[in-house]
Write a protein that holds these residues in place. Structure first.
Motif, PDB file in Angstrom:
ATOM      1  N   ILE A 328       0.870  -1.183   0.000  1.00  0.00           N
ATOM      2  CA  ILE A 328       0.000   0.000   0.000  1.00  0.00           C
ATOM      3  C   ILE A 328       0.901   1.225   0.000  1.00  0.00           C
ATOM      4  O   ILE A 328       1.725   1.395   0.905  1.00  0.00           O
ATOM      5  CB  ILE A 328      -0.932   0.007   1.211  1.00  0.00           C
ATOM      6  N   ILE A 343      -2.812   0.398  -4.051  1.00  0.00           N
ATOM      7  CA  ILE A 343      -2.593  -0.978  -3.606  1.00  0.00           C
ATOM      8  C   ILE A 343      -2.026  -1.781  -4.762  1.00  0.00           C
ATOM      9  O   ILE A 343      -2.583  -1.783  -5.870  1.00  0.00           O
ATOM     10  CB  ILE A 343      -3.898  -1.638  -3.117  1.00  0.00           C
ATOM     11  N   GLN A 356      -9.460   5.163   1.848  1.00  0.00           N
ATOM     12  CA  GLN A 356      -9.149   4.397   3.059  1.00  0.00           C
ATOM     13  C   GLN A 356     -10.206   3.306   3.292  1.00  0.00           C
ATOM     14  O   GLN A 356      -9.873   2.148   3.549  1.00  0.00           O
ATOM     15  CB  GLN A 356      -9.082   5.340   4.258  1.00  0.00           C
ATOM     16  N   CYS A 359     -10.005   0.520   0.677  1.00  0.00           N
ATOM     17  CA  CYS A 359      -8.846  -0.345   0.957  1.00  0.00           C
ATOM     18  C   CYS A 359      -9.196  -1.397   2.005  1.00  0.00           C
ATOM     19  O   CYS A 359      -8.885  -2.584   1.847  1.00  0.00           O
ATOM     20  CB  CYS A 359      -7.661   0.486   1.449  1.00  0.00           C
TER      21      CYS A 359
END
Length: 367
Positions: A328, A343, A356, A359
């Motif tokens: 990441i 990612i 965020q 992810c």
């Protein structure tokens, strides 16, 4: 092992000649056995397997009855074998780590059920590791018994040679074929076979009374109190060899690929370079906070690459040698109005830009 009712024990690595003489393996094991004498000139060996030790242990438990069966005992410990040519690191060494399981049943039909149960457990382990392991019928060798199966990873580096039948998918070691030029499947007799090299990572043996009879290991019948010989099995997984074989089979070029379950870290968060726009724009602080958040949400240890004097590109090159499945990056989009991380799936080489929350949702489905 716990899921099939096995109990963990510890057995000595230093074993007396007396036990190995009783099984007949002291003379049969030839040069593979590490032998030594103590100051009283008593002979010992460094055990490559523990059939003698565990059978002697059970033989001394005279109180055991049929109601106590089956008994499954395992350990994870170092083993020793005087290899003629130790090579390829952990693939073939004189000292190695093994998980070995020994089973004791009341009769042959129960022992066969145990055999199938353990083999299924092994296959489930390899599925969890995402390793393309093949179960192949094999020779019983010096360990002995009624029959055996080995678990192998196809690889040009492997020293085992395996036939796989294209008609019925049965796999078997070439040791079972008397005439290699006219080989046929041991199940369906087809000649349509594929030959391959493979690395042995596990082995199962249906021992019968090969050891229990020689050690007079008996249990009492529930009904008549008659003494009966145990039916045994032994099962091994080469723990250290699995590590090396997984890297050998899965890795590409200069990039190590670990199975997710074996990777030292599943995730690495790469922070911005010191002094960069992303660093001064609070990207570094955000990246550190996100790493802590991931650790709590995923219950995983997260590696933080804080070598911030180096460029992100240079650090990524080094990270490829660690085999971490996902990287990441707190990169150029980390300071956008809606911050996004990059990612990288290090095995498929695909990359994604996500917020965020995206992810976390993405990784929760993968890990």
């Amino acid at each position: 092992m716990h899921s099939i009712g096995a109990q963990k024990i510890a057995m000595p690595s230093l074993v007396s000649k007396e036990l190995w003489d009783k099984s007949g393996r002291w003379s049969d094991s030839a040069e593979e056995l590490f032998r030594l004498k103590d100051r009283q000139k008593t002979d010992f060996c460094l055990a490559p397997t523990h059939e003698e030790v565990v059978t002697n242990l059970i033989a001394t438990a005279k109180h055991l009855t049929e109601i106590h069966l089956p008994i499954y005992l395992y350990q994870i410990t170092s083993k020793f074998r005087d290899e003629m040519k130790a090579k390829h690191g952990l693939l073939r060494g004189r000292e190695f780590v093994m998980k070995d399981l020994y089973t004791f049943d009341a009769n042959e039909s129960q022992a066969i059920k145990t055999y199938e149960k353990v083999c299924n457990s092994y296959e489930n382990i390899f599925k969890r590791l995402d390793l393309p392991v093949i179960k192949a019928r094999a020779s019983v060798g010096s360990i002995g018994g009624k029959y055996s199966d080995e678990f192998v990873l196809p690889s040009d580096l492997g020293e085992d040679e395996i036939y796989k039948c294209n008609a019925c998918q049965t796999a078997f070691n070439t040791e079972l074929v008397l005439n290699g030029s006219d080989a046929e499947c041991i199940s369906c007799k087809s000649n349509d076979l594929t030959k391959m090299n493979a690395i042995e990572v596990g082995h199962a043996f249906l021992l019968g009374n090969r050891y229990s009879a020689k050690f007079d290991a008996k249990y009492s019948s529930n009904d008549t109190n008659a003494k009966n010989i145990y039916e045994m099995g032994c099962y091994g997984l080469g723990v250290s060899r699995i590590l090396a074989a997984a890297v050998e089979v899965l890795s590409q070029n200069h990039t190590i690929c670990w199975p997710k379950a074996l990777a030292p870290f599943k995730l690495c968060v790469v922070l911005p370079k010191r002094g960069s726009k992303e660093d001064t724009g609070n990207g570094t602080v955000f990246g550190q906070q996100f790493a802590n958040c991931l650790s709590n949400v995923l219950n995983e240890d997260i590696l933080i690459d804080d070598r911030t004097t180096q460029t992100i590109g240079r650090r990524l090159t080094g990270l490829q040698t660690l085999g971490i499945p996902y990287t990441i990056i707190a990169g150029k989009q980390i300071t956008d109005e809606i911050p996004k991380f990059e990612i990288i799936d290090n095995q498929s080489k695909q990359n994604y830009f996500m917020t965020q929350l995206e992810c976390i949702q993405f990784l929760e489905n993968l890990l």
